[in-house]
Design an enzyme around this catalytic site. Structure first.
Site, mmCIF file in Angstrom:
data_model
loop_
_atom_site.group_PDB
_atom_site.id
_atom_site.type_symbol
_atom_site.label_atom_id
_atom_site.label_comp_id
_atom_site.label_asym_id
_atom_site.label_seq_id
_atom_site.Cartn_x
_atom_site.Cartn_y
_atom_site.Cartn_z
ATOM 1 N N HIS A 307 42.923 45.992 38.661
ATOM 2 C CA HIS A 307 42.868 47.510 38.189
ATOM 3 C C HIS A 307 44.163 47.707 37.330
ATOM 4 O O HIS A 307 45.394 47.156 38.147
ATOM 5 C CB HIS A 307 42.610 48.298 38.852
ATOM 6 C CG HIS A 307 41.629 49.342 38.589
ATOM 7 N ND1 HIS A 307 42.363 50.377 38.552
ATOM 8 C CD2 HIS A 307 40.455 49.902 38.133
ATOM 9 C CE1 HIS A 307 41.412 51.066 37.329
ATOM 10 N NE2 HIS A 307 40.028 51.089 37.311
ATOM 11 N N ASP A 364 33.741 47.890 41.574
ATOM 12 C CA ASP A 364 32.359 46.795 40.184
ATOM 13 C C ASP A 364 32.335 45.793 41.534
ATOM 14 O O ASP A 364 30.912 44.976 41.554
ATOM 15 C CB ASP A 364 32.368 46.462 39.214
ATOM 16 C CG ASP A 364 33.074 47.087 37.906
ATOM 17 O OD1 ASP A 364 31.975 48.020 37.872
ATOM 18 O OD2 ASP A 364 33.531 46.799 37.383
#
Ligand code: ACO
Length: 429
Positions: A307, A364
């Site tokens: 991320h 996700d």
């Protein structure tokens, strides 16, 4: 606390003011840099650049903190409804009882879409990707509600656009799903809450009764909340950039959906399941795939890992992992990809490559397993992300407008040819 910064370019030194956020984050305000020095900053991918001040969402990537309007994501995900969080994001405060009832009523009054929209659906070839359809359908709302194109809208029109968009989004998403199956659309039922209504429109078959399972409602409510906003990510920045040109709400959010589609952003949830399936069909040797992800000559990346901002853990992923176990247990589903996902996470988190680069599962990584357990096909996963992100995009769009920011227009450092004369067609070597 830093109160100013200095920059020296060759011999020239200038002072730059700093801006400090309510959580003590420090920004160097470079608004005057170019006018005073002729120089600009270069920050490809905006890894160090703030594009705005914002009072909506606070995120601390080092500590894994995510808060909306001051409220921790963990508390919101366990206690709130999605529409309560939507109200909070858009209006700044949690709604009082009567405010929430009025908000819910206003939304339930606008759930139908114009019947002409069916003609647009008829034009898509069967098998079109749902995200391409979603972008077009959201933008098309500007044709059905032309008052959204006016730049000087009354408060009433602005609110109406917001209610319409929040209300019609589940209807449009469910229609996209039904279209993919070749099944007739199921109309909204205003007696149902937001999440149940969406599940009913998605899974009810016109010829049969459909029971809305509370476990599905709870899980989807939680997932939508976890996706509701994430400060200046790629799609939200797109919404703000498009909105800064005074483009209407529907066009700006349609553009945000396009940005979300990419596999490095919201499209990763589809990619994760496809990756887990590939690993399973290949025999389930996770170490082989971790080696592939580490190999710089191999384009494979561990989807759902890493991320831009979180460098310790993604708080949303923690909640989703737990929810994933609960939902699969309650629905009595044994999904072998969940075991592969857990093994992949366990091995990656011990591996120096992932440790050094601070790569952790993101939002996700486990969400797709829940969506699949609910019965959604992989192509719908990013649509579900968009459904959750909608209130955040709306809140950011409204904030941008209230800040009266100038049009967003980055500069560049030109690296092409210097001046040269035009050469006529026959004279070119
Ligand atoms: N698998 C393997 N290596 C990775 C991964 C991954 N998933 N993610 C990052 N890395 C490596 C990079 O190769 C790079 O290594 P290097 O320093 O040796 O060159 C290092 O980690 C830093 O990665 P960057 O790509 O520079 O980090 P950036 O902040 O630009 O990208 C991103 C973040 C796009 C999320 C990235 O981690 C990625 O591609 N992840 C997979 C896709 C994904 O899951 N996206 C969803 C993100 S969450 C969301 O948008 C909702």
């Amino acid at each position: 606390m830093a109160s100013h910064a200095k920059i020296i370019i060759d011999e020239k030194e200038i002072e730059l003011p700093t801006i400090v956020g309510t959580e003590n984050e420090i920004g160097v305000d470079i608004s005057d840099l170019r006018s005073k020095t002729g120089a600009i900053t270069l920050d490809v991918g905006y890894k160090n650049s703030g594009s705005t001040t914002s009072a909506i969402t606070y995120l601390d990537g080092e500590q894994g903190i995510l808060r909306h309007r001051g409220y921790a994501i963990e508390e919101l995900a366990s206690n709130a409804t999605f529409l309560e969080v939507a109200y909070l994001l858009i209006n700044g405060e949690l709604p009082k009882n009567e405010e929430l009832t009025a908000f819910e009523t206003n939304i339930s009054r606008h759930t139908l879409v114009n019947e002409d929209m069916k003609n647009i659906f008829n034009a898509w070839p069967t098998g079109s990707h749902p995200m391409g359809q979603l972008i077009a359908m959201i933008s098309s709302l500007s044709s059905f509600y032309p008052e959204s194109l006016e730049t000087n809208q009354t408060e009433h029109t602005k609110q109406l656009n917001v209610f319409r968009l929040l209300a019609k989004m589940p209807t449009i998403c469910a229609m996209i799903y039904k279209k993919s199956l070749g099944h007739p659309f199921v109309y909204p039922q205003n007696k149902l809450d937001y999440v149940s209504n969406f599940l009913n429109m998605s899974f009810k078959h016109v010829t049969e009764d459909y029971t809305i399972e509370p476990v599905m409602v709870d899980a989807l409510n939680k997932l939508l909340i976890l996706h509701a906003d994430h400060e200046q990510n790629c799609s939200t920045s797109t919404v703000r950039l498009v909105g800064s040109s005074n483009a209407n709400l529907y066009a700006s959010i349609g553009a945000g959906v396009a940005a979300l589609w990419g596999p490095l952003h919201g499209g990763a949830n589809q990619e994760v399941i496809e990756m887990l399936e590939r690993i399973k069909n290949d025999g389930g040797d996770v170490s082989k795939w971790i080696d592939k992800a580490k190999d710089k000559n191999d384009s494979f990346r561990l989807m759902g890992f890493g991320h831009r901002v979180y460098k310790n853990f993604d708080p949303r992923a923690k909640i989703i992992k737990k929810a994933c176990d609960e939902v699969l247990n309650k629905l009595g589903i044994n999904d072998p990809t969940l075991e592969i996902a857990k093994k992949l996470e366990e091995n990656a988190l011990k591996d120096p490559y992932f440790i050094e680069r601070k790569l952790f599962p993101n939002v996700d990584f486990y969400s797709g397993i829940i969506y699949r357990a609910m019965g959604f096909p992989v192509e719908m996963f990013t649509v579900l992300f968009a459904l959750g992100r909608l209130p955040g995009w709306i809140a950011q769009f409204n904030e941008l407008r209230s800040q009266k920011q100038p049009i967003g227009r980055p500069r560049q450092i030109y690296t092409g040819y210097t001046f040269r004369h035009f050469v006529k067609r026959g004279d070119r070597k």
